[in-house]
Design a protein around this motif. Sequence first.
Motif, PDB file in Angstrom:
ATOM      1  N   ASN A 139       2.402   6.266  -3.120  1.00  0.00           N
ATOM      2  CA  ASN A 139       3.556   7.124  -3.368  1.00  0.00           C
ATOM      3  C   ASN A 139       3.403   7.919  -4.674  1.00  0.00           C
ATOM      4  N   PRO A 140       3.324   9.271  -4.577  1.00  0.00           N
ATOM      5  CA  PRO A 140       3.114  10.086  -5.784  1.00  0.00           C
ATOM      6  C   PRO A 140       4.296  10.055  -6.751  1.00  0.00           C
ATOM      7  N   LYS A 141       5.446   9.518  -6.304  1.00  0.00           N
ATOM      8  CA  LYS A 141       6.600   9.441  -7.205  1.00  0.00           C
ATOM      9  C   LYS A 141       6.363   8.447  -8.351  1.00  0.00           C
ATOM     10  N   TYR A 142       5.484   7.469  -8.099  1.00  0.00           N
ATOM     11  CA  TYR A 142       5.172   6.511  -9.161  1.00  0.00           C
ATOM     12  C   TYR A 142       4.071   7.069 -10.053  1.00  0.00           C
ATOM     13  N   ASP A 143       4.088   6.673 -11.332  1.00  0.00           N
ATOM     14  CA  ASP A 143       3.047   7.218 -12.207  1.00  0.00           C
ATOM     15  C   ASP A 143       1.695   6.527 -11.954  1.00  0.00           C
ATOM     16  N   VAL A 144       0.669   7.175 -12.431  1.00  0.00           N
ATOM     17  CA  VAL A 144      -0.697   6.776 -12.073  1.00  0.00           C
ATOM     18  C   VAL A 144      -0.982   5.334 -12.492  1.00  0.00           C
ATOM     19  N   GLU A 145      -0.467   4.978 -13.658  1.00  0.00           N
ATOM     20  CA  GLU A 145      -0.697   3.618 -14.163  1.00  0.00           C
ATOM     21  C   GLU A 145      -0.106   2.583 -13.205  1.00  0.00           C
ATOM     22  N   THR A 146       1.117   2.850 -12.755  1.00  0.00           N
ATOM     23  CA  THR A 146       1.772   1.952 -11.803  1.00  0.00           C
ATOM     24  C   THR A 146       0.969   1.850 -10.512  1.00  0.00           C
ATOM     25  N   ARG A 147       0.517   3.004 -10.042  1.00  0.00           N
ATOM     26  CA  ARG A 147      -0.226   3.003  -8.778  1.00  0.00           C
ATOM     27  C   ARG A 147      -1.557   2.262  -8.916  1.00  0.00           C
ATOM     28  N   THR A 148      -2.168   2.386 -10.086  1.00  0.00           N
ATOM     29  CA  THR A 148      -3.426   1.679 -10.309  1.00  0.00           C
ATOM     30  C   THR A 148      -3.200   0.171 -10.273  1.00  0.00           C
ATOM     31  N   LEU A 149      -2.111  -0.266 -10.929  1.00  0.00           N
ATOM     32  CA  LEU A 149      -1.788  -1.690 -10.937  1.00  0.00           C
ATOM     33  C   LEU A 149      -1.457  -2.182  -9.528  1.00  0.00           C
ATOM     34  N   LEU A 150      -0.684  -1.365  -8.788  1.00  0.00           N
ATOM     35  CA  LEU A 150      -0.320  -1.747  -7.419  1.00  0.00           C
ATOM     36  C   LEU A 150      -1.564  -1.811  -6.536  1.00  0.00           C
ATOM     37  N   SER A 151      -2.507  -0.920  -6.841  1.00  0.00           N
ATOM     38  CA  SER A 151      -3.756  -0.916  -6.091  1.00  0.00           C
ATOM     39  C   SER A 151      -4.509  -2.231  -6.317  1.00  0.00           C
ATOM     40  N   ARG A 152      -4.498  -2.708  -7.585  1.00  0.00           N
ATOM     41  CA  ARG A 152      -5.170  -3.970  -7.892  1.00  0.00           C
ATOM     42  C   ARG A 152      -4.465  -5.137  -7.189  1.00  0.00           C
ATOM     43  N   ILE A 153      -3.123  -5.086  -7.202  1.00  0.00           N
ATOM     44  CA  ILE A 153      -2.350  -6.157  -6.562  1.00  0.00           C
ATOM     45  C   ILE A 153      -2.608  -6.175  -5.050  1.00  0.00           C
ATOM     46  N   THR A 154      -2.625  -4.967  -4.452  1.00  0.00           N
ATOM     47  CA  THR A 154      -2.920  -4.871  -3.023  1.00  0.00           C
ATOM     48  C   THR A 154      -4.280  -5.482  -2.726  1.00  0.00           C
ATOM     49  N   GLY A 155      -5.252  -5.153  -3.594  1.00  0.00           N
ATOM     50  CA  GLY A 155      -6.607  -5.689  -3.415  1.00  0.00           C
ATOM     51  C   GLY A 155      -6.644  -7.204  -3.518  1.00  0.00           C
ATOM     52  N   ASP A 156      -5.848  -7.756  -4.432  1.00  0.00           N
ATOM     53  CA  ASP A 156      -5.793  -9.219  -4.581  1.00  0.00           C
ATOM     54  C   ASP A 156      -5.222  -9.879  -3.330  1.00  0.00           C
TER      55      ASP A 156
ATOM     56  N   GLU B 165       8.208  -0.013 -14.220  1.00  0.00           N
ATOM     57  CA  GLU B 165       8.153   0.712 -12.947  1.00  0.00           C
ATOM     58  C   GLU B 165       7.326  -0.076 -11.929  1.00  0.00           C
ATOM     59  N   THR B 166       6.181  -0.613 -12.393  1.00  0.00           N
ATOM     60  CA  THR B 166       5.345  -1.416 -11.511  1.00  0.00           C
ATOM     61  C   THR B 166       6.131  -2.623 -11.022  1.00  0.00           C
ATOM     62  N   ARG B 167       6.817  -3.257 -11.952  1.00  0.00           N
ATOM     63  CA  ARG B 167       7.538  -4.474 -11.580  1.00  0.00           C
ATOM     64  C   ARG B 167       8.703  -4.175 -10.637  1.00  0.00           C
ATOM     65  N   ALA B 168       9.322  -2.993 -10.804  1.00  0.00           N
ATOM     66  CA  ALA B 168      10.394  -2.621  -9.879  1.00  0.00           C
ATOM     67  C   ALA B 168       9.840  -2.458  -8.461  1.00  0.00           C
ATOM     68  N   ALA B 169       8.634  -1.853  -8.387  1.00  0.00           N
ATOM     69  CA  ALA B 169       7.993  -1.700  -7.069  1.00  0.00           C
ATOM     70  C   ALA B 169       7.661  -3.068  -6.484  1.00  0.00           C
ATOM     71  N   ILE B 170       7.155  -3.968  -7.334  1.00  0.00           N
ATOM     72  CA  ILE B 170       6.810  -5.316  -6.866  1.00  0.00           C
ATOM     73  C   ILE B 170       8.063  -6.042  -6.373  1.00  0.00           C
TER      74      ILE B 170
ATOM     75  N   SER C 206       0.827  -1.217   0.000  1.00  0.00           N
ATOM     76  CA  SER C 206       0.000   0.000   0.000  1.00  0.00           C
ATOM     77  C   SER C 206       0.863   1.270   0.000  1.00  0.00           C
ATOM     78  N   PHE C 207       2.078   1.187   0.582  1.00  0.00           N
ATOM     79  CA  PHE C 207       2.929   2.376   0.600  1.00  0.00           C
ATOM     80  C   PHE C 207       3.393   2.765  -0.808  1.00  0.00           C
ATOM     81  N   PHE C 208       3.586   1.753  -1.658  1.00  0.00           N
ATOM     82  CA  PHE C 208       3.983   2.037  -3.046  1.00  0.00           C
ATOM     83  C   PHE C 208       2.810   2.628  -3.814  1.00  0.00           C
ATOM     84  N   ARG C 209       1.611   2.077  -3.550  1.00  0.00           N
ATOM     85  CA  ARG C 209       0.399   2.555  -4.197  1.00  0.00           C
ATOM     86  C   ARG C 209       0.144   4.026  -3.837  1.00  0.00           C
TER      87      ARG C 209
END
Lengths: 223, 223
Positions: free
Chosen positions: A35-52, B41-46, A30-33
């Motif tokens: 983090n504004p340093k990551y782009d929105v697409e990355t954060r969206t994907l991380l959000s989905r992964i967190t949810g999973d 970028e997503t994968r680096a975070a993962i 969730s901390f990566f999700r």
Amino acid sequence: MEFWQSLIVWLHLLLFVYWLGGDIGVFYTSFFRNNPKYDVETRTLLSRITGDIDMAPRTTMVLMVPTGFSVAAIHGYLTISSTWLIAFWIFGAVWLALVWWLHLEKDAAKKAPWAKFDLRLRWVLMLTFVGIAISSFISNQPITQNFVALKLLIFAGTIGCGIGIRVAARPYIAAFTEIKAEGSTPEREATLQASAKAARNWVKGIWVLVALAAFIGTWQPGF
Amino acid sequence: MLDAQTLWIMVHVVLLVYWLGADISVFYSSFQLIKTENSPETRAAIAKVLGFVNAFPGIASILMLPVGLMLANGKGLSPISGGWLAIVWLLAGVWLLISVSAASQRGTPLGKTYSNIDLWIRIVLIAVLTIAAIASLGGGGLFATNWLALKVLLFAFVLVCGLGIRFTFAGLGPAFGRFMAEGSTPETEAALRVPVIRVKPWVLALWAGLVAMSLLGTAQPSL
């Protein structure tokens, strides 16, 4: 204990393992999700992964209801009939199906009324379990051991914290939706951070309560 | 009253939480690492999440053995007690330091040395535990009950699976480095996929071992 009874106790223990253990991944991701340093697409994907990953603790919480009452019954700490236990298992299966459907269904409009229902259900469950616990403390009905009633009260507390997370995360979801649609601004990020922080406090509350319930279950103090 | 044995049981269970429970995030994240629709970028975070969460099983697995031996002694099932237990704890402490240092110094010559020492500790331990368990199952060993001897044997099995994971995953770091440097090409994607796919049976076998051990510990059947 018969072997099949050990199986239920073991299942109860494994649920604890995946509840508390699964949460580590959710918490850290969730901390990566956020983090504004990551782009929105990355954060969206991380959000989905967190949810999973979050489906591990969510699943275990639901199944704690039937397994918890079953373990209490196995030890002879419940005065209710076994028909009730079957009802708890059916309830657990149906609720679990709802929780998973809410996770897998992508159509937000279709989900909205059921998400609301799920939240109300949690309120009802929490209050019911608090009621059962208090009744058991006073009159030893339907739970005959105070430590088991205390565990149920603590479990009601975890449901309460789960409700707390959902309420605390509302500004988060709104801000994240805006960031996805219109981009990041300092105000949106600030709202998101504040909301995430509030939600994290509820999460930590769950950890403490779940660990405490496990400890009481291991100790089984008479009082 | 709360006795020391109860506290150690609790520690034993919490170690399983941070081993088996945390592992689910590691496993799930590793599959996100090879998904081509996830951006670099997503994968680096993962990868960062994976590295962080993976530390928990590493530490928990090392502490499991001394805690398990304490419990066995507390139940009167193992002759390793007093000064011998202190030595077990001391050795486990040294092993933990070596293992943590190997992880934190990864990529340096010193890290390589620590990693090799850790590898030899595991090989020796697998041999010693297997012999002790089989001797006990035959009736002439350290452990008084067969379920405990079987747990010890399974612990050796789990250590073997851990080594399998280590050797198959060894290629992941360099492959990921190449992927980040060269971007997504059929070659870099393929190189990344190989360790993630090959590690799967080892991980599932390890989980099966742990789950079986937890059942043996809960049911404590007379075998």
